[in-house]
Design an enzyme around this catalytic site. Structure first.
Site, PDB file in Angstrom:
ATOM      1  N   GLY A  13       1.723  45.297  10.484  1.00  0.00           N
ATOM      2  CA  GLY A  13       2.901  45.629   9.677  1.00  0.00           C
ATOM      3  C   GLY A  13       4.036  46.220  10.492  1.00  0.00           C
ATOM      4  N   LEU A  44       5.426  43.229  14.876  1.00  0.00           N
ATOM      5  CA  LEU A  44       5.084  42.888  16.256  1.00  0.00           C
ATOM      6  C   LEU A  44       4.132  41.694  16.297  1.00  0.00           C
ATOM      7  CD1 LEU A  44       4.715  46.572  17.501  1.00  0.00           C
ATOM      8  CD2 LEU A  44       6.654  45.028  17.879  1.00  0.00           C
ATOM      9  N   ASP A  52       7.039  33.449  16.831  1.00  0.00           N
ATOM     10  CA  ASP A  52       5.962  34.420  17.065  1.00  0.00           C
ATOM     11  C   ASP A  52       4.708  33.737  17.600  1.00  0.00           C
ATOM     12  OD1 ASP A  52       7.838  36.025  15.893  1.00  0.00           O
ATOM     13  OD2 ASP A  52       6.790  36.222  13.981  1.00  0.00           O
TER      14      ASP A  52
HETATM   15  C1  GLA Z   1       9.721  36.726  11.833  1.00  0.00           C
HETATM   16  C2  GLA Z   1       9.364  35.243  11.837  1.00  0.00           C
HETATM   17  C3  GLA Z   1       9.961  34.522  13.042  1.00  0.00           C
HETATM   18  C4  GLA Z   1      11.448  34.818  13.182  1.00  0.00           C
HETATM   19  C5  GLA Z   1      11.715  36.326  13.089  1.00  0.00           C
HETATM   20  C6  GLA Z   1      13.186  36.647  13.083  1.00  0.00           C
HETATM   21  O1  GLA Z   1       9.099  37.369  12.919  1.00  0.00           O
HETATM   22  O2  GLA Z   1       7.958  35.068  11.849  1.00  0.00           O
HETATM   23  O3  GLA Z   1       9.736  33.137  12.936  1.00  0.00           O
HETATM   24  O4  GLA Z   1      12.202  34.103  12.254  1.00  0.00           O
HETATM   25  O5  GLA Z   1      11.122  36.892  11.927  1.00  0.00           O
HETATM   26  O6  GLA Z   1      13.767  36.320  14.294  1.00  0.00           O
END
Ligand code: GLA
Length: 376
Positions: free
Chosen positions: A120, A123, A170
């Site tokens: 949460g 990260l 991510d």
């Molecule tokens: C979250 C999403 C990513 C990206 C970010 C914002 O982490 O999982 O795909 O869009 O927000 O940059």
């Protein structure tokens, strides 16, 4: 046997076939650009989610986490279907379903997880969970996919099965980052480049402050921002906001019908430019000079994209006030974490001030670390 292997044995009564790890990430710059076909520059954290895994041949997926209450969650592989939630176990279930949907010969398994990625905290603890699961199941079942493909598969599992319309940053960071580098991903063509990021060699520390705040409307807001960006692109007759050049921004803003779409567009276009600026500075060895670009990114997220919150703004303002060269929220926003680029000599003062301003915050130094890997 490693500590993780022993924990697996305690839960499942046999030895695992292997152990894997996948990291969380911070994003240095390039926020809310991934689903606009743009540029991102994340790096992997040293904190990882680990998985000890052994295959099963009876069609069951059994998952257990050292960090979650509720014991072993048992699911039938054949019953997995998008929208069938199982708490945290939805994420590994989604990955298994997506691998099978992609035609991969993946069956049941016992999996024990533990994690040092703050949950949460913005990260990417969920991306770490997805990627470690995909890598482990893939390797055990002889699936031949590249790392980017693995990340796309994990993104699909979240989009289709979990139902969250996230971009691919991510999962790509967790799967593809390398030690000592940030990863430049150009989402349109999925081109990657590892950009050297030597913080310590330049007398710098990158502090992460997890505010431990998550505002309730975060998920719905993300979907609505993504839809807003798509509406702006379509009002401009373009495939995505990536196609608005920095030079063409003023004309694009004039052509948009309302203020919200103008704000979203301005953020995405200027943010793509900031990613390019940061990469150029890093390539030129001018790492300290990225500070103001990071801070400009925060202001754009706060004022134009409007995804910051008082706690994130407080961390950023306090860090800058005590000597940070630059600071910004990182990740999707509405809580989660902020980062600050700090000369080593100012780390104690910045840490102390941020902790005093926000006592609940969890503050740590982040070093660019390796992506997902099999453990010895
Ligand atoms: C979250 C999403 C990513 C990206 C970010 C914002 O982490 O999982 O795909 O869009 O927000 O940059």
């Amino acid at each position: 046997m490693t500590d993780l292997g022993i924990a697996f044995k305690d839960v499942f009564g046999r030895a695992p076939e292997g152990c894997w790890a996948a990291p969380g990430r911070v994003n240095l710059i390039g926020e809310h650009t991934d689903y606009n076909d743009g540029h991102v520059l994340p790096f992997a954290l040293p904190q990882t989610t680990r998985a000890a895994v052994a295959r099963r041949d009876d069609g069951l997926l059994r998952v257990h986490s050292a960090d979650m209450d509720g014991g072993v969650v048992e699911l039938r592989v054949d019953d997995l279907a998008p929208g069938t939630g199982a708490g945290w176990a939805t994420y590994p279930a989604a990955v298994l379903w997506t691998l099978r949907e992609a035609g991969q010969p993946v069956g049941g398994a016992d999996i024990h997880y533990d994690s040092t990625v703050p949950v949460g905290g913005g990260l990417s603890s969920s991306a770490a969970l997805q990627v470690v699961t995909a890598l482990a199941l893939g390797e055990l079942h002889g699936v031949r996919t590249g790392r980017q493909e693995l990340a796309l598969l994990c993104q699909r599992s979240e989009n289709v099965y979990v139902g969250a319309p996230v971009g691919v940053m991510d999962q790509t960071a967790s799967a593809c980052c390398t030690e000592g580098h940030a990863l430049h991903l150009d989402v349109r063509g999925l081109e990657q480049r590892q950009v050297p990021l030597d913080l310590a060699g330049n007398g710098l520390t990158l502090l992460v402050a997890d505010t431990r705040v998550k505002h309730a409307h975060a998920d719905g807001a993300y979907a609505s921002l993504r839809a807003g960006c798509e509406a702006a692109a379509s009002a401009l007759g373009l495939p995505s906001l990536r196609d608005v050049s920095h030079d063409g921004l003023a004309a694009a803003l004039d052509a948009l019908p309302d203020e919200r779409l103008r704000r979203l567009t301005r953020h995405v276009v200027t943010e793509n430019r900031r990613v390019e600026d940061v990469i150029a500075l890093l390539d030129a060895g001018r790492i300290r000079d990225i500070g103001p670009v990071l801070t400009a990114g925060h202001l754009s997220l706060r004022d134009d994209f409007q995804v910051s919150c008082p706690e994130l703004d407080l961390v950023v303002d306090t860090a800058l006030d005590r000597g940070a060269l630059g600071a910004r929220m990182t990740g999707g926003g509405f809580g989660g974490s902020a980062i600050a680029l700090v000369p080593v000599e100012s780390v104690p003062a910045v840490t102390e001030a941020v902790q005093a301003a926000l006592p609940a915050a969890r503050i740590f130094a982040a070093t660019p670390s390796r992506g997902a890997h099999r453990l010895p």
